[in-house]
Design an enzyme around this catalytic site. Structure first.
Site, PDB file in Angstrom:
ATOM      1  CG  MET A   1      -2.156  -0.866   1.373  1.00  0.00           C
ATOM      2  SD  MET A   1      -3.436  -0.908   2.441  1.00  0.00           S
ATOM      3  CE  MET A   1      -3.057  -0.257   3.783  1.00  0.00           C
TER       4      MET A   1
ATOM      5  CG  HIS B   1       8.023   0.397   5.713  1.00  0.00           C
ATOM      6  ND1 HIS B   1       8.683  -1.057   5.612  1.00  0.00           N
ATOM      7  CD2 HIS B   1       7.077   0.548   6.099  1.00  0.00           C
ATOM      8  CE1 HIS B   1       7.418  -1.753   6.143  1.00  0.00           C
ATOM      9  NE2 HIS B   1       6.696  -1.085   6.176  1.00  0.00           N
TER      10      HIS B   1
ATOM     11  N   GLY C   1      10.908  -3.338   5.340  1.00  0.00           N
ATOM     12  CA  GLY C   1      10.072  -4.337   5.742  1.00  0.00           C
ATOM     13  C   GLY C   1      10.049  -4.231   4.356  1.00  0.00           C
ATOM     14  CG  HIS C   2       6.987  -2.097   2.348  1.00  0.00           C
ATOM     15  ND1 HIS C   2       6.414  -0.697   3.243  1.00  0.00           N
ATOM     16  CD2 HIS C   2       5.538  -2.415   2.354  1.00  0.00           C
ATOM     17  CE1 HIS C   2       5.022  -0.673   3.563  1.00  0.00           C
ATOM     18  NE2 HIS C   2       4.853  -1.871   3.471  1.00  0.00           N
TER      19      HIS C   2
ATOM     20  CE  LYS D   1       3.044  -4.426  11.352  1.00  0.00           C
ATOM     21  NZ  LYS D   1       2.630  -4.510  10.241  1.00  0.00           N
TER      22      LYS D   1
ATOM     23  CB  SER E   1       3.621  -0.869  10.851  1.00  0.00           C
ATOM     24  OG  SER E   1       2.574   0.040  10.409  1.00  0.00           O
TER      25      SER E   1
HETATM   26  P1  AMP Z   1       1.514  -2.925   3.392  1.00  0.00           P
HETATM   27  O1  AMP Z   1       1.978  -2.021   2.866  1.00  0.00           O
HETATM   28  O2  AMP Z   1       1.475  -2.849   5.198  1.00  0.00           O
HETATM   29  O3  AMP Z   1       0.221  -3.926   2.810  1.00  0.00           O
HETATM   30  O4  AMP Z   1       2.142  -4.359   3.191  1.00  0.00           O
HETATM   31  C1  AMP Z   1       2.883  -4.535   2.125  1.00  0.00           C
HETATM   32  C2  AMP Z   1       2.875  -6.241   2.799  1.00  0.00           C
HETATM   33  O5  AMP Z   1       4.750  -6.277   2.954  1.00  0.00           O
HETATM   34  C3  AMP Z   1       2.767  -6.779   3.489  1.00  0.00           C
HETATM   35  O6  AMP Z   1       3.169  -8.113   2.845  1.00  0.00           O
HETATM   36  C4  AMP Z   1       3.275  -7.112   4.543  1.00  0.00           C
HETATM   37  O7  AMP Z   1       3.031  -7.884   5.151  1.00  0.00           O
HETATM   38  C5  AMP Z   1       4.391  -6.214   4.064  1.00  0.00           C
HETATM   39  N1  AMP Z   1       5.246  -5.727   5.151  1.00  0.00           N
HETATM   40  C6  AMP Z   1       4.683  -5.384   6.658  1.00  0.00           C
HETATM   41  N2  AMP Z   1       5.813  -4.521   7.108  1.00  0.00           N
HETATM   42  C7  AMP Z   1       6.661  -5.263   7.171  1.00  0.00           C
HETATM   43  C8  AMP Z   1       7.452  -5.661   7.687  1.00  0.00           C
HETATM   44  N3  AMP Z   1       8.086  -4.954   9.242  1.00  0.00           N
HETATM   45  N4  AMP Z   1       8.157  -6.930   8.373  1.00  0.00           N
HETATM   46  C9  AMP Z   1       8.132  -7.651   6.870  1.00  0.00           C
HETATM   47  N5  AMP Z   1       7.222  -7.479   5.890  1.00  0.00           N
HETATM   48  C10 AMP Z   1       6.207  -6.744   5.828  1.00  0.00           C
END
Ligand code: AMP
Length: 271
Positions: free
Chosen positions: A30, A34, A36-37, A150, A186
């Site tokens: 989304m 960061h 994590g992504h 996560k 996050s």
């Molecule tokens: P989001 O943008 O929050 O919808 O996350 C997109 C993808 O990144 C999803 O598969 C999440 O699980 C992963 N993600 C988000 N935060 C982390 C993190 N801290 N460590 C690993 N993967 C993450």
């Protein structure tokens, strides 16, 4: 790096790549990226994909009424730079209009793993997730897709959806990336004030202490409350079925959702 704002253009590009035998990896996000992504993009690189597509889309159908859809953080310019730097070969960054027709009427519902945990607190959330991920799989024609641990329940539901609906996609789940402090990264951490961030550290700290057996499962709620957090849920579940277990043992997963201030945070650990 190719930038696509339009699903038809991306699908056309990807189909021509596939005719040449390219392997396609997808990393759905989304945005407001960061580390994590970025770890997911790096993971995709190790999977020997010829093309790595990052999708950046704040998906309206996975937000419940009253949640943060409107104020969800966005930074297109920084995200594109990070994707390029991390080695993405394409970014799909559509508008909601491109993804959903005005009279969109087909949804994908997982009916077992999405009942509890976040599914119980965020009605319709996983229906929105499964629907948009189905669309992204079809648009991107991905051979492999990388998700983060996560969102443990989300990853389990996507794996189940792929199994039960015969999607020809391999799902890879990458570990949680944390700040030095232990806080799980996050996009929503940007909402936290200094004190809220400090309080939020109790989530990962407690999970760590639980895993090392320094504290008991029954201590978690009071520890989080004492740190000024509002517990949404603390549950121990079977790692595969997500069925609740009363006495968590090695191999089970403990998941927490808690509010620091108004911000809802999630984290989990395998015992
Ligand atoms: P989001 O943008 O929050 O919808 O996350 C997109 C993808 O990144 C999803 O598969 C999440 O699980 C992963 N993600 C988000 N935060 C982390 C993190 N801290 N460590 C690993 N993967 C993450």
């Amino acid at each position: 790096m190719n930038i696509f704002k339009n699903s038809a253009a991306l699908q056309k590009w990807v189909l021509s790549k596939k005719r040449q035998g390219s392997k396609i990896a997808l990393v759905p996000t989304m945005g407001y990226l960061h580390d994590g992504h970025l770890s997911l993009i790096k993971k995709a690189k190790t999977l020997k994909a010829d093309e790595i597509i990052v999708s950046i889309f704040v998906n309206p159908t996975q937000f419940c009424p009253g949640e943060d859809f409107e104020k969800y953080p966005r930074d297109e310019k920084a995200d594109l730079a990070k994707c390029r730097q991390a080695g993405a070969t394409a970014v799909y960054i559509p508008s909601a209009k491109d993804v959903y027709e005005k009279d969109h009427s087909v949804y994908v519902d997982e009916t077992r793993l999405s009942v509890g945990l976040c599914g119980a607190r965020r009605p319709g959330h996983f229906r929105g997730v499964c629907t948009v991920v189905t669309k992204l799989f079809n648009i991107s024609q991905a051979d492999v897709a990388v998700f983060g641990r996560k969102d443990y329940q989300q990853a389990a539901i996507i794996k189940r959806m792929v199994r039960d609906m015969n999607f020809p996609v391999k799902i890879v789940v990458a570990p949680i990336v944390r700040e030095k402090s232990g806080l799980a990264m996050s996009s929503r951490n940007t909402y936290l004030s200094e004190i809220e961030k400090e309080n939020a550290l109790e989530i990962s700290r407690s999970l760590r202490l639980l895993k090392s057996k320094a504290i008991k499962f029954s201590h978690l709620t009071s520890r989080l409350k004492a740190s000024g957090l509002k517990v949404d849920y603390i549950e121990a579940v079977n790692a595969d079925t997500l069925e609740k277990v009363a006495n968590p043992k090695k191999g089970d997963v403990v998941l927490i959702a808690a509010y620091s201030g108004k911000t809802r945070l999630i984290d989990n650990i395998t015992l």
